[in-house]
Design an enzyme around this catalytic site. Structure first.
Site, PDB file in Angstrom:
ATOM      1  N   HIS A  11       3.577  -2.428   3.168  1.00 51.98           N
ATOM      2  CA  HIS A  11       3.647  -1.066   2.628  1.00 51.98           C
ATOM      3  C   HIS A  11       4.998  -0.835   1.960  1.00 51.98           C
ATOM      4  O   HIS A  11       6.032  -1.072   2.586  1.00 51.98           O
ATOM      5  CB  HIS A  11       3.467  -0.023   3.743  1.00 51.98           C
ATOM      6  CG  HIS A  11       2.110  -0.044   4.387  1.00 51.98           C
ATOM      7  ND1 HIS A  11       1.737  -0.993   5.332  1.00 51.98           N
ATOM      8  CD2 HIS A  11       1.034   0.772   4.215  1.00 51.98           C
ATOM      9  CE1 HIS A  11       0.484  -0.749   5.715  1.00 51.98           C
ATOM     10  NE2 HIS A  11       0.039   0.304   5.056  1.00 51.98           N
ATOM     11  N   HIS A  29      -6.065   3.069  -4.311  1.00 51.96           N
ATOM     12  CA  HIS A  29      -5.972   3.336  -2.872  1.00 51.96           C
ATOM     13  C   HIS A  29      -6.361   4.780  -2.568  1.00 51.96           C
ATOM     14  O   HIS A  29      -5.925   5.335  -1.571  1.00 51.96           O
ATOM     15  CB  HIS A  29      -4.543   3.031  -2.408  1.00 51.96           C
ATOM     16  CG  HIS A  29      -4.388   2.819  -0.926  1.00 51.96           C
ATOM     17  ND1 HIS A  29      -5.235   2.015  -0.178  1.00 51.96           N
ATOM     18  CD2 HIS A  29      -3.474   3.303  -0.039  1.00 51.96           C
ATOM     19  CE1 HIS A  29      -4.839   2.009   1.080  1.00 51.96           C
ATOM     20  NE2 HIS A  29      -3.776   2.786   1.195  1.00 51.96           N
ATOM     21  N   HIS A  55      -5.245   9.482  -0.026  1.00 49.35           N
ATOM     22  CA  HIS A  55      -5.235   8.676   1.194  1.00 49.35           C
ATOM     23  C   HIS A  55      -6.226   9.225   2.224  1.00 49.35           C
ATOM     24  O   HIS A  55      -5.920   9.409   3.400  1.00 49.35           O
ATOM     25  CB  HIS A  55      -3.828   8.623   1.806  1.00 49.35           C
ATOM     26  CG  HIS A  55      -3.576   7.383   2.622  1.00 49.35           C
ATOM     27  ND1 HIS A  55      -3.654   7.357   3.995  1.00 49.35           N
ATOM     28  CD2 HIS A  55      -3.229   6.119   2.254  1.00 49.35           C
ATOM     29  CE1 HIS A  55      -3.363   6.139   4.441  1.00 49.35           C
ATOM     30  NE2 HIS A  55      -3.107   5.369   3.403  1.00 49.35           N
ATOM     31  N   ASP A 112       0.817  -1.217   0.000  1.00 52.76           N
ATOM     32  CA  ASP A 112       0.000   0.000   0.000  1.00 52.76           C
ATOM     33  C   ASP A 112       0.851   1.267   0.000  1.00 52.76           C
ATOM     34  O   ASP A 112       2.025   1.251   0.408  1.00 52.76           O
ATOM     35  CB  ASP A 112      -0.888   0.033   1.241  1.00 52.76           C
ATOM     36  CG  ASP A 112      -2.065  -0.919   1.162  1.00 52.76           C
ATOM     37  OD1 ASP A 112      -2.090  -1.764   0.249  1.00 52.76           O
ATOM     38  OD2 ASP A 112      -2.959  -0.806   2.021  1.00 52.76           O
TER      39      ASP A 112
END
Length: 243
Positions: free
Chosen positions: A187, A96, A100, A45
């Site tokens: 991540h 995503h 964010h 991510d």
């Protein structure tokens, strides 16, 4: 004799059992795949990152592993060549959001804008896979993703790689939770890390190399779409403010 009230409850129960699978299919979030085949999906991510993502790509290529990258639109817009490199290596790119944002706390028009903008930023390489930032999701944001045609992907487990840890600690957590059909949250970049020391992805990259070397003869590391095709997708309720 069965009363009308009892009959109504019975019909309601039958209707609930009939609707439950539909609810899981349309509003459930993918959390794992039921399979006996030793397949696992690594997911990353918040990237791409100009320094760390290429290193992760090198490690994955060395061990013939594929992964799914849930990228941020604003980072993808800054690193278009890197997005193309991820796709060219056989990995899958998911959405995503662009900035964010926390989906449950974000107005509907902004949620749609975030998804659209991020999808444009990764075009033509994006897929209809979406992971909400922080894992945060409400019924409203889940319906928005559904209306826009996204499969929402959660995870089976994570290793808190947003907290500074040694490679030994990270590896122990990976090995302890590893199972066939798992979707693992990692991540390649951290957005506003709670622990500034964790912004350095070097320990994670070292862990990834050791982990893949240790399991390359046992497990095959595939993309989320490949994992879905290999077994029965397990979707469950996933409505939470944030991780």
């Amino acid at each position: 004799m069965v009363s009308s009230q009892q009959g109504g409850r019975a019909r309601s129960s039958l209707l609930g059992r009939w609707l439950a699978p539909l609810g899981r299919r349309w509003l459930g979030t993918l959390i794992r795949v039921e399979t006996t085949t030793p397949l696992v999906a690594l997911t990353f991510d918040d990237g791409p990152h100009p320094r760390y993502t290429p290193q992760i790509l090198d490690v994955l290529a060395h061990y013939h592993a594929r992964a799914t990258f849930f990228v941020l639109g604003r980072h993808a817009a800054e690193q278009r060549d890197l997005v193309a490199q991820i796709a060219a290596a056989g990995h899958v790119i998911g959405n995503h959001t662009f900035h964010h944002v926390r989906m449950p706390q974000t107005p509907r028009y902004r949620r749609w804008q975030e998804l659209w903008s991020a999808q444009r930023a990764v075009a033509p390489y994006g897929t209809r896979l979406f992971r909400p930032p922080y894992g945060g999701q409400s019924y409203g944001s889940r319906v928005d993703a559904l209306l826009l045609g996204y499969e929402v992907v959660g995870w089976t487990f994570h290793i808190e790689d947003w907290v500074a840890q040694s490679p030994v600690q990270l590896l122990e957590r990976l090995n302890r939770q590893l199972r066939p059909g798992s979707i693992i949250l990692l991540h390649d970049r951290l957005v506003q890390p709670r622990d500034p020391a964790a912004a350095d992805r070097t320990p994670l990259i070292e862990t990834l190399a050791t982990f893949l070397a240790q399991w390359e003869e046992t497990y095959r590391f595939v993309t989320v779409p490949e994992l879905i095709r290999a077994g029965r997708p397990v979707r469950g309720p996933w409505f939470r403010p944030a991780l």
